[in-house]
Design a protein around this motif. Sequence first.
Motif, PDB file in Angstrom:
ATOM      1  N   TYR A 109      -1.786  -6.911  11.951  1.00  0.00           N
ATOM      2  CA  TYR A 109      -1.190  -6.528  10.676  1.00  0.00           C
ATOM      3  C   TYR A 109      -0.581  -5.122  10.723  1.00  0.00           C
ATOM      4  CZ  TYR A 109      -1.159  -5.608   5.605  1.00  0.00           C
ATOM      5  OH  TYR A 109      -0.804  -5.295   4.323  1.00  0.00           O
ATOM      6  N   THR A 112       3.224  -4.683   9.773  1.00  0.00           N
ATOM      7  CA  THR A 112       3.416  -4.935   8.338  1.00  0.00           C
ATOM      8  C   THR A 112       2.870  -3.772   7.514  1.00  0.00           C
ATOM      9  OG1 THR A 112       3.270  -7.303   8.717  1.00  0.00           O
ATOM     10  CG2 THR A 112       2.919  -6.549   6.465  1.00  0.00           C
ATOM     11  N   ALA A 113       1.701  -3.274   7.892  1.00  0.00           N
ATOM     12  CA  ALA A 113       1.095  -2.161   7.155  1.00  0.00           C
ATOM     13  C   ALA A 113       1.995  -0.924   7.209  1.00  0.00           C
ATOM     14  CB  ALA A 113      -0.283  -1.841   7.721  1.00  0.00           C
ATOM     15  N   GLN A 115       5.236  -0.877   7.730  1.00  0.00           N
ATOM     16  CA  GLN A 115       6.429  -1.168   6.940  1.00  0.00           C
ATOM     17  C   GLN A 115       6.137  -1.020   5.445  1.00  0.00           C
ATOM     18  OE1 GLN A 115       7.361  -5.092   8.397  1.00  0.00           O
ATOM     19  NE2 GLN A 115       8.794  -4.306   9.946  1.00  0.00           N
ATOM     20  N   ASN A 116       4.976  -1.458   5.027  1.00  0.00           N
ATOM     21  CA  ASN A 116       4.590  -1.318   3.613  1.00  0.00           C
ATOM     22  C   ASN A 116       4.497   0.148   3.216  1.00  0.00           C
ATOM     23  OD1 ASN A 116       4.466  -4.077   3.283  1.00  0.00           O
ATOM     24  ND2 ASN A 116       2.237  -4.193   3.438  1.00  0.00           N
ATOM     25  N   VAL A 117       3.897   0.966   4.067  1.00  0.00           N
ATOM     26  CA  VAL A 117       3.781   2.401   3.771  1.00  0.00           C
ATOM     27  C   VAL A 117       5.165   3.034   3.697  1.00  0.00           C
ATOM     28  CG1 VAL A 117       2.985   4.624   4.665  1.00  0.00           C
ATOM     29  CG2 VAL A 117       1.451   2.655   4.699  1.00  0.00           C
ATOM     30  N   GLY A 119       8.029   1.559   2.995  1.00  0.00           N
ATOM     31  CA  GLY A 119       8.688   1.092   1.783  1.00  0.00           C
ATOM     32  C   GLY A 119       8.148   1.772   0.543  1.00  0.00           C
ATOM     33  N   MET A 120       6.845   1.961   0.498  1.00  0.00           N
ATOM     34  CA  MET A 120       6.218   2.626  -0.641  1.00  0.00           C
ATOM     35  C   MET A 120       6.715   4.074  -0.744  1.00  0.00           C
ATOM     36  SD  MET A 120       2.151   3.064  -1.427  1.00  0.00           S
ATOM     37  CE  MET A 120       1.863   3.912   0.109  1.00  0.00           C
ATOM     38  N   GLY A 134       2.910  -5.702  -5.449  1.00  0.00           N
ATOM     39  CA  GLY A 134       2.605  -6.372  -4.191  1.00  0.00           C
ATOM     40  C   GLY A 134       1.747  -5.545  -3.249  1.00  0.00           C
ATOM     41  N   LEU A 135       1.605  -4.243  -3.537  1.00  0.00           N
ATOM     42  CA  LEU A 135       0.810  -3.373  -2.667  1.00  0.00           C
ATOM     43  C   LEU A 135      -0.376  -2.762  -3.392  1.00  0.00           C
ATOM     44  CD1 LEU A 135       3.608  -1.490  -0.667  1.00  0.00           C
ATOM     45  CD2 LEU A 135       2.348  -3.554  -0.036  1.00  0.00           C
ATOM     46  N   SER A 139      -2.755  -7.533  -6.235  1.00  0.00           N
ATOM     47  CA  SER A 139      -2.034  -8.524  -5.450  1.00  0.00           C
ATOM     48  C   SER A 139      -3.024  -9.338  -4.624  1.00  0.00           C
ATOM     49  CB  SER A 139      -1.030  -7.833  -4.528  1.00  0.00           C
ATOM     50  OG  SER A 139      -0.491  -8.751  -3.601  1.00  0.00           O
ATOM     51  N   SER A 142      -2.815  -8.541  -0.875  1.00  0.00           N
ATOM     52  CA  SER A 142      -3.149  -7.219  -0.344  1.00  0.00           C
ATOM     53  C   SER A 142      -4.463  -7.256   0.434  1.00  0.00           C
ATOM     54  CB  SER A 142      -3.228  -6.180  -1.469  1.00  0.00           C
ATOM     55  OG  SER A 142      -4.323  -6.441  -2.298  1.00  0.00           O
TER      56      SER A 142
END
Length: 162
Positions: A109, A112-113, A115-117, A119-120, A134-135, A139, A142
Amino acid sequence: VALAAAAVAFDLRSRRVPNVLTFGAAAVAVVIQGLNGGWPGVAASVLGWLAGAALFFPLFALGGMGAGDVKLLAAFGAWLGPVGALWTGLIGALAGGVMAVVFALTRGYLRTALQNVGGMLRLWRIAGIRPVEGLTLESTASVRLPYALPLAVGALATLLSR
């Protein structure tokens, strides 16, 4: 130590840290600190509780941390005082970061993690700091980490450093 062990056991089993544990431990801490140090002990205990609650409350407000984890840090603060609460939170955050990376690596993961950070952080730069859909813990997709474990590491390291 008993608070740390009980919180970790509850969190690992149910992903919850019960109010009776956090508020009960904080109340006992205030009484014990008062018996040992009088009113200055009570003040240090209450200030430690407030420091612990204030330190992680923003993460809770953004949906990135459960209320039980905030109350657990506050309870540790009631025992360790305001400086102890800050050290517990700092060391706990570092231990939590390590735990999150290990967790992400073992579950495939990590990409993805990260990328999430990213994006946030981009969203926060544009729209301001706010919960990101979604984060958050709301969610269902999550990832939820038992954060009592790194907080216990932080509390025990703080206790041992005295």
